[in-house]
Design a protein around this motif. Structure first.
Motif, PDB file in Angstrom:
ATOM      1  N   ASP A 192       7.144  -7.690  49.577  1.00  0.00           N
ATOM      2  CA  ASP A 192       6.636  -6.322  49.785  1.00  0.00           C
ATOM      3  C   ASP A 192       6.192  -6.098  51.232  1.00  0.00           C
ATOM      4  O   ASP A 192       6.214  -4.967  51.723  1.00  0.00           O
ATOM      5  CB  ASP A 192       5.441  -6.060  48.864  1.00  0.00           C
ATOM      6  CG  ASP A 192       5.868  -5.638  47.463  1.00  0.00           C
ATOM      7  OD1 ASP A 192       7.030  -5.877  47.099  1.00  0.00           O
ATOM      8  OD2 ASP A 192       5.032  -5.072  46.734  1.00  0.00           O
ATOM      9  N   ALA A 193       5.771  -7.140  51.915  1.00  0.00           N
ATOM     10  CA  ALA A 193       5.336  -7.003  53.312  1.00  0.00           C
ATOM     11  C   ALA A 193       6.482  -6.493  54.187  1.00  0.00           C
ATOM     12  O   ALA A 193       6.248  -5.880  55.229  1.00  0.00           O
ATOM     13  CB  ALA A 193       4.824  -8.345  53.840  1.00  0.00           C
ATOM     14  N   ALA A 194       7.732  -6.759  53.745  1.00  0.00           N
ATOM     15  CA  ALA A 194       8.912  -6.273  54.484  1.00  0.00           C
ATOM     16  C   ALA A 194       9.586  -5.142  53.713  1.00  0.00           C
ATOM     17  O   ALA A 194      10.698  -4.748  54.029  1.00  0.00           O
ATOM     18  CB  ALA A 194       9.893  -7.416  54.704  1.00  0.00           C
ATOM     19  N   SER A 195       8.895  -4.634  52.677  1.00  0.00           N
ATOM     20  CA  SER A 195       9.430  -3.583  51.800  1.00  0.00           C
ATOM     21  C   SER A 195      10.765  -4.003  51.175  1.00  0.00           C
ATOM     22  O   SER A 195      11.690  -3.206  51.063  1.00  0.00           O
ATOM     23  CB  SER A 195       9.577  -2.267  52.584  1.00  0.00           C
ATOM     24  OG  SER A 195       9.795  -1.204  51.706  1.00  0.00           O
ATOM     25  N   GLN A 196      10.835  -5.244  50.751  1.00  0.00           N
ATOM     26  CA  GLN A 196      12.051  -5.734  50.068  1.00  0.00           C
ATOM     27  C   GLN A 196      11.960  -5.364  48.586  1.00  0.00           C
ATOM     28  O   GLN A 196      11.805  -6.203  47.704  1.00  0.00           O
ATOM     29  CB  GLN A 196      12.186  -7.253  50.286  1.00  0.00           C
ATOM     30  CG  GLN A 196      12.510  -7.579  51.738  1.00  0.00           C
ATOM     31  CD  GLN A 196      12.367  -9.041  52.108  1.00  0.00           C
ATOM     32  OE1 GLN A 196      11.832  -9.843  51.346  1.00  0.00           O
ATOM     33  NE2 GLN A 196      12.828  -9.402  53.303  1.00  0.00           N
ATOM     34  N   VAL A 197      12.048  -4.066  48.350  1.00  0.00           N
ATOM     35  CA  VAL A 197      11.856  -3.500  47.014  1.00  0.00           C
ATOM     36  C   VAL A 197      12.987  -2.513  46.752  1.00  0.00           C
ATOM     37  O   VAL A 197      13.348  -1.744  47.642  1.00  0.00           O
ATOM     38  CB  VAL A 197      10.489  -2.762  46.944  1.00  0.00           C
ATOM     39  CG1 VAL A 197      10.314  -2.032  45.623  1.00  0.00           C
ATOM     40  CG2 VAL A 197       9.333  -3.723  47.172  1.00  0.00           C
ATOM     41  N   ASN A 198      13.538  -2.522  45.536  1.00  0.00           N
ATOM     42  CA  ASN A 198      14.577  -1.550  45.184  1.00  0.00           C
ATOM     43  C   ASN A 198      13.942  -0.150  45.169  1.00  0.00           C
ATOM     44  O   ASN A 198      13.051   0.115  44.351  1.00  0.00           O
ATOM     45  CB  ASN A 198      15.138  -1.911  43.795  1.00  0.00           C
ATOM     46  CG  ASN A 198      16.225  -0.956  43.338  1.00  0.00           C
ATOM     47  OD1 ASN A 198      16.197   0.239  43.642  1.00  0.00           O
ATOM     48  ND2 ASN A 198      17.179  -1.474  42.605  1.00  0.00           N
ATOM     49  N   PRO A 199      14.383   0.750  46.069  1.00  0.00           N
ATOM     50  CA  PRO A 199      13.713   2.055  46.174  1.00  0.00           C
ATOM     51  C   PRO A 199      13.842   2.899  44.909  1.00  0.00           C
ATOM     52  O   PRO A 199      13.003   3.760  44.665  1.00  0.00           O
ATOM     53  CB  PRO A 199      14.451   2.756  47.327  1.00  0.00           C
ATOM     54  CG  PRO A 199      15.154   1.683  48.062  1.00  0.00           C
ATOM     55  CD  PRO A 199      15.460   0.606  47.064  1.00  0.00           C
ATOM     56  N   LEU A 200      14.855   2.631  44.098  1.00  0.00           N
ATOM     57  CA  LEU A 200      15.075   3.452  42.913  1.00  0.00           C
ATOM     58  C   LEU A 200      14.216   2.993  41.743  1.00  0.00           C
ATOM     59  O   LEU A 200      13.597   3.794  41.053  1.00  0.00           O
ATOM     60  CB  LEU A 200      16.559   3.377  42.524  1.00  0.00           C
ATOM     61  CG  LEU A 200      17.023   4.268  41.388  1.00  0.00           C
ATOM     62  CD1 LEU A 200      16.705   5.727  41.662  1.00  0.00           C
ATOM     63  CD2 LEU A 200      18.518   4.092  41.150  1.00  0.00           C
ATOM     64  N   THR A 201      14.139   1.690  41.526  1.00  0.00           N
ATOM     65  CA  THR A 201      13.409   1.180  40.364  1.00  0.00           C
ATOM     66  C   THR A 201      11.983   0.759  40.724  1.00  0.00           C
ATOM     67  O   THR A 201      11.132   0.621  39.852  1.00  0.00           O
ATOM     68  CB  THR A 201      14.118  -0.054  39.781  1.00  0.00           C
ATOM     69  OG1 THR A 201      14.110  -1.102  40.778  1.00  0.00           O
ATOM     70  CG2 THR A 201      15.556   0.248  39.403  1.00  0.00           C
ATOM     71  N   GLY A 202      11.737   0.486  42.010  1.00  0.00           N
ATOM     72  CA  GLY A 202      10.427  -0.039  42.412  1.00  0.00           C
ATOM     73  C   GLY A 202      10.313  -1.536  42.159  1.00  0.00           C
ATOM     74  O   GLY A 202       9.271  -2.139  42.393  1.00  0.00           O
TER      75      GLY A 202
ATOM     76  N   THR B   5      12.706  -9.802  42.283  1.00  0.00           N
ATOM     77  CA  THR B   5      13.962 -10.485  42.611  1.00  0.00           C
ATOM     78  C   THR B   5      14.266 -10.383  44.106  1.00  0.00           C
ATOM     79  O   THR B   5      14.617 -11.383  44.755  1.00  0.00           O
ATOM     80  CB  THR B   5      15.126  -9.873  41.788  1.00  0.00           C
ATOM     81  OG1 THR B   5      14.737  -9.871  40.419  1.00  0.00           O
ATOM     82  CG2 THR B   5      16.410 -10.665  41.963  1.00  0.00           C
ATOM     83  N   SER B   6      14.118  -9.178  44.660  1.00  0.00           N
ATOM     84  CA  SER B   6      14.442  -9.013  46.087  1.00  0.00           C
ATOM     85  C   SER B   6      13.431  -9.739  46.973  1.00  0.00           C
ATOM     86  O   SER B   6      13.791 -10.295  48.020  1.00  0.00           O
ATOM     87  CB  SER B   6      14.543  -7.526  46.447  1.00  0.00           C
ATOM     88  OG  SER B   6      13.549  -6.781  45.798  1.00  0.00           O
ATOM     89  N   GLY B   7      12.167  -9.788  46.548  1.00  0.00           N
ATOM     90  CA  GLY B   7      11.157 -10.526  47.319  1.00  0.00           C
ATOM     91  C   GLY B   7      11.439 -12.022  47.301  1.00  0.00           C
ATOM     92  O   GLY B   7      11.276 -12.719  48.315  1.00  0.00           O
TER      93      GLY B   7
ATOM     94  N   ASP C 141      22.444  -8.243  55.061  1.00  0.00           N
ATOM     95  CA  ASP C 141      23.758  -8.427  54.424  1.00  0.00           C
ATOM     96  C   ASP C 141      23.621  -8.473  52.910  1.00  0.00           C
ATOM     97  O   ASP C 141      24.444  -7.932  52.182  1.00  0.00           O
ATOM     98  CB  ASP C 141      24.385  -9.774  54.848  1.00  0.00           C
ATOM     99  CG  ASP C 141      25.076  -9.646  56.187  1.00  0.00           C
ATOM    100  OD1 ASP C 141      25.047  -8.541  56.754  1.00  0.00           O
ATOM    101  OD2 ASP C 141      25.621 -10.668  56.663  1.00  0.00           O
ATOM    102  N   ASP C 142      22.598  -9.133  52.453  1.00  0.00           N
ATOM    103  CA  ASP C 142      22.425  -9.339  51.019  1.00  0.00           C
ATOM    104  C   ASP C 142      21.985  -8.059  50.309  1.00  0.00           C
ATOM    105  O   ASP C 142      22.509  -7.703  49.259  1.00  0.00           O
ATOM    106  CB  ASP C 142      21.378 -10.449  50.787  1.00  0.00           C
ATOM    107  CG  ASP C 142      21.326 -10.891  49.347  1.00  0.00           C
ATOM    108  OD1 ASP C 142      21.135 -10.035  48.480  1.00  0.00           O
ATOM    109  OD2 ASP C 142      21.464 -12.102  49.076  1.00  0.00           O
ATOM    110  N   MET C 143      20.980  -7.360  50.864  1.00  0.00           N
ATOM    111  CA  MET C 143      20.401  -6.247  50.096  1.00  0.00           C
ATOM    112  C   MET C 143      20.319  -4.919  50.847  1.00  0.00           C
ATOM    113  O   MET C 143      19.991  -3.894  50.242  1.00  0.00           O
ATOM    114  CB  MET C 143      19.014  -6.640  49.560  1.00  0.00           C
ATOM    115  CG  MET C 143      17.989  -6.968  50.607  1.00  0.00           C
ATOM    116  SD  MET C 143      16.395  -7.431  49.903  1.00  0.00           S
ATOM    117  CE  MET C 143      16.444  -9.206  49.945  1.00  0.00           C
ATOM    118  N   GLY C 144      20.652  -4.926  52.145  1.00  0.00           N
ATOM    119  CA  GLY C 144      20.482  -3.714  52.958  1.00  0.00           C
ATOM    120  C   GLY C 144      21.296  -2.536  52.436  1.00  0.00           C
ATOM    121  O   GLY C 144      20.780  -1.423  52.299  1.00  0.00           O
ATOM    122  N   HIS C 145      22.564  -2.795  52.082  1.00  0.00           N
ATOM    123  CA  HIS C 145      23.444  -1.717  51.655  1.00  0.00           C
ATOM    124  C   HIS C 145      22.937  -1.098  50.343  1.00  0.00           C
ATOM    125  O   HIS C 145      22.847   0.124  50.209  1.00  0.00           O
ATOM    126  CB  HIS C 145      24.864  -2.262  51.490  1.00  0.00           C
ATOM    127  CG  HIS C 145      25.845  -1.231  51.051  1.00  0.00           C
ATOM    128  ND1 HIS C 145      26.124  -0.107  51.805  1.00  0.00           N
ATOM    129  CD2 HIS C 145      26.576  -1.125  49.923  1.00  0.00           C
ATOM    130  CE1 HIS C 145      27.003   0.641  51.151  1.00  0.00           C
ATOM    131  NE2 HIS C 145      27.285   0.045  50.009  1.00  0.00           N
TER     132      HIS C 145
END
Ligand SMILES: Cc1cc2nc3c(=O)[nH]c(=O)nc-3n(C[C@H](O)[C@H](O)[C@H](O)COP(=O)(O)OP(=O)(O)OC[C@H]3O[C@@H](n4cnc5c(N)ncnc54)[C@H](O)[C@@H]3O)c2cc1C
Length: 395
Positions: free
Chosen positions: A281-291, A295-297, A331-335
Motif C-alpha cells: 500500500d505504501a506504493a499504492s500496489q492496489v487494484n483500483p477497481l476492487t481495492g 496479492t499485488s502487495g 511490467d507485472d501489474m502496471g497495465h
C-alpha cells in the motif's frame, strides 16, 4: 549503532514477503512493526485469489483459510441480482477468505525462519540520509529510543506511509484516490450461500461498494469503502445503514470494527530511489477497481526483496540499480492497474438507475467464465456509454 543490509518497515503481507525474499537472496535483514501483534487489528475483508500462494511459493494452509469461495453475487441498487457461481461459470480468479491475523503472523514467521530479525512494538519515528547513501532510521520501542543504519530501506508501512514522505519520494495518493473503508466482522449473519462473495453497488457506498465476505458458518465480514469526496457522511455511518438495510446482516452482531484507508489511484510515481524501495500500500500496489491489495502487495514485496538482495550482492544500492524493481512491478501489474483505474473512473459516473439497467441486462447474458476483465467486457456489451470509454482497452 545497529547495522544491516536491508531494513523493512512494516510487517504486513508486503513487508514480510520483502523481508523473506531479501533474506533468501543472502542479505542480512531486519523487519520492524509498531504493532505488538503482527496482523492485529486487521484492516481487510480478507479475500485473496489462489494465485497468491504461487507468488509466495507457499502451500495454502487451513490454519489461515476460513473459506473457499465458489462464486460472486452482484446486487444492483433496486435489488436485482446476478449470481455467478462455479457450477455454471469458470472462475479463474476464485480464491479464499483468510484469517489475516493468523496469515500475517505466518508470513512474518516464514521470514523469521529464513533468518530475518523481527522487532515488534517498534515504531519508526524519523530517518536520516547519510553521506555514503545509507539510511539511519530512529525507532522507539517500549520507551527506548535507538537507531538502525541500513544500506537499503524498504518502506512497507501501509497506506499512510511515513517512510515515503520522510524520504521525499513522490508517492502521494490524492484524496480523491484514497478510499475510506469501514467493516464489521459479524456473527448470526444469514447469507443465502456461505461460499459466495456479495457485492452491492450504488449510493449504498459512493465511489466503492458494500461487501459481504463469508468466513464460514454464520460469520461474515460486512464492510464498505467510499470516496469521501463523493459521499455526504462517514464510511462508518454508511456501514451502519447498509448493515441494517441488508437482509443477511440486519440481525447479525458485530464482534470487530475495522477502519482504514485504501489507495486506489494506481501505482505511485516514485517507488524507488537511491537506497530505498516502497512496496504494498505504501506504493499504492492496489487494484483500483476492487481495492484488493494483498496479492499485488505480496507481488511487489517479493520483487522488492529480490532486487534488494541482488543490489547488496552487487555492492550497488544506487537508484540506477534499483530501477529494476520499478520495471518488474510496472511490467507485472502496471497495465492492469491503468485499465482498472479507467473502469473505476467510469463506474463513478453511473447513477443508481444506470446500475439497475446494467444489472437487468446482465441477467440475459450467459457467462462462461468470470474474471474482472470478463465482467468489464460484459459491461461494454450492455452499455453503449461504457463501450465508448473502455472498448479500446478491453476488446
Ligand atoms: C476495509 C478494507 C478492506 C480490505 N479488503 C481487502 C480484501 O478483501 N482483499 C485484499 O486483497 N485487500 C483488501 N484490502 C487492502 C489490503 O488490506 C491492503 O492492501 C494490504 O493490507 C496491504 O498490505 P501492506 O503490507 O502493504 O500494508 P499493511 O497490511 O497496512 O501493513 C503495514 C504495516 O506497517 C506497520 N507500520 C506502519 N507505520 C509504521 C511505523 N512507523 N513503524 C513501524 N511499523 C509501521 C503497520 O503496523 C502495519 O503492520 C482492504 C483494505 C481495507 C481498508
Amino acid at each position: 549503532m545497529i547495522k544491516t543490509d536491508v531494513l523493512v518497515i512494516g510487517a504486513g503481507p508486503a513487508g514480510s514477503t520483502a523481508a523473506r525474499f531479501a533474506a533468501k537472496g543472502g542479505a542480512k535483514v531486519i523487519l520492524i512493526d509498531k504493532k505488538s501483534e503482527i496482523g492485529a487489528p486487521k484492516r481487510c475483508a480478507e479475500g485473496v485469489s489462489k494465485k497468491t500462494f504461487d507468488i509466495l511459493e507457499l502451500e495454502a494452509d487451513p490454519h489461515w483459510i476460513t473459506r473457499e469461495i465458489e462464486g460472486v453475487r452482484l446486487v444492483a441498487p433496486d435489488g436485482t441480482d446476478v449470481w455467478l457461481t462455479n457450477d455454471v461459470v469458470e472462475l479463474p480468479e476464485a480464491g479464499y477468505i483468510l484469517e489475516r491475523k493468523v496469515f500475517d503472523k505466518h508470513l512474518a514467521m516464514e521470514a523469521g525462519r529464513e533468518g530475518v530479525e523481527i522487532r515488534i512494538k517498534t515504531q519508526a519515528k524519523s530517518l536520516k540520509k547519510e553521506d555514503d547513501g545509507s539510511y539511519t532510521v530512529s525507532f522507539e520501542s517500549m520507551g527506548e529510543v535507538y537507531d538502525i543504519n541500513t544500506k537499503i530501506l524498504i518502506g512497507a508501512d501501509g497506506p499512510e506511509s511515513h517512510v515515503a514522505k520522510w524520504a521525499g519520494l513522490k508517492a502521494y495518493t490524492k484524496p480523491k484516490h484514497m478510499e475510506s473503508g469501514a467493516q464489521f466482522e459479524m456473527c448470526n449473519a444469514k447469507m443465502e450461500r456461505s461460499d459466495v462473495l456479495e457485492f452491492y453497488f450504488g449510493t449504498v457506498a459512493p465511489g466503492g461498494y458494500f461487501w459481504l465476505f463469508p468466513k464460514g458458518d454464520d460469520i461474515v465480514n460486512a464492510g464498505l469503502a467510499i470516496i469521501p469526496e463523493m459521499a455526504d457522511k462517514s464510511a462508518y455511518e454508511y456501514l451502519v445503514d447498509a448493515v441494517n438495510d441488508c437482509y443477511a446482516t440486519k440481525d447479525a452482531q458485530p464482534v470487530e470494527l475495522n477502519v482504514g484507508g485504501d489507495p486506489v489511484g494506481g501505482l505511485v510515481r516514485e517507488m524507488y530511489g537511491d537506497n530505498i524501495l516502497l512496496c504494498g500500500d505504501a506504493a499504492s500496489q492496489v487494484n483500483p477497481l476492487t481495492g484488493g491489495g494483498i496479492t499485488s502487495g505480496i507481488t511487489g514485496g517479493k520483487y522488492a526483496g529480490q532486487v534488494a538482495a541482488e543490489a547488496i550482492k552487487a555492492g550497488d544500492c544506487s537508484k540506477k540499480f534499483l530501477k529494476k524493481y520499478d520495471e518488474l512491478v510496472r511490467d507485472d501489474m502496471g497495465h492492469d492497474m491503468d485499465k482498472y483505474a479507467k473502469v473505476c473512473n467510469y463506474l463513478w459516473t453511473l447513477d443508481d438507475d444506470e446500475l439497475n439497467s446494467i444489472a437487468h441486462a446482465f441477467q440475459d447474458i450467459e457467462f462462461t467464465k468470470i474474471s474482472t476483465t470478463e465482467l468489464v467486457k460484459a459491461l461494454i456489451k450492455v452499455q453503449p456509454k461504457a463501450a465508448l470509454k473502455l472498448r479500446k482497452m478491453f476488446l
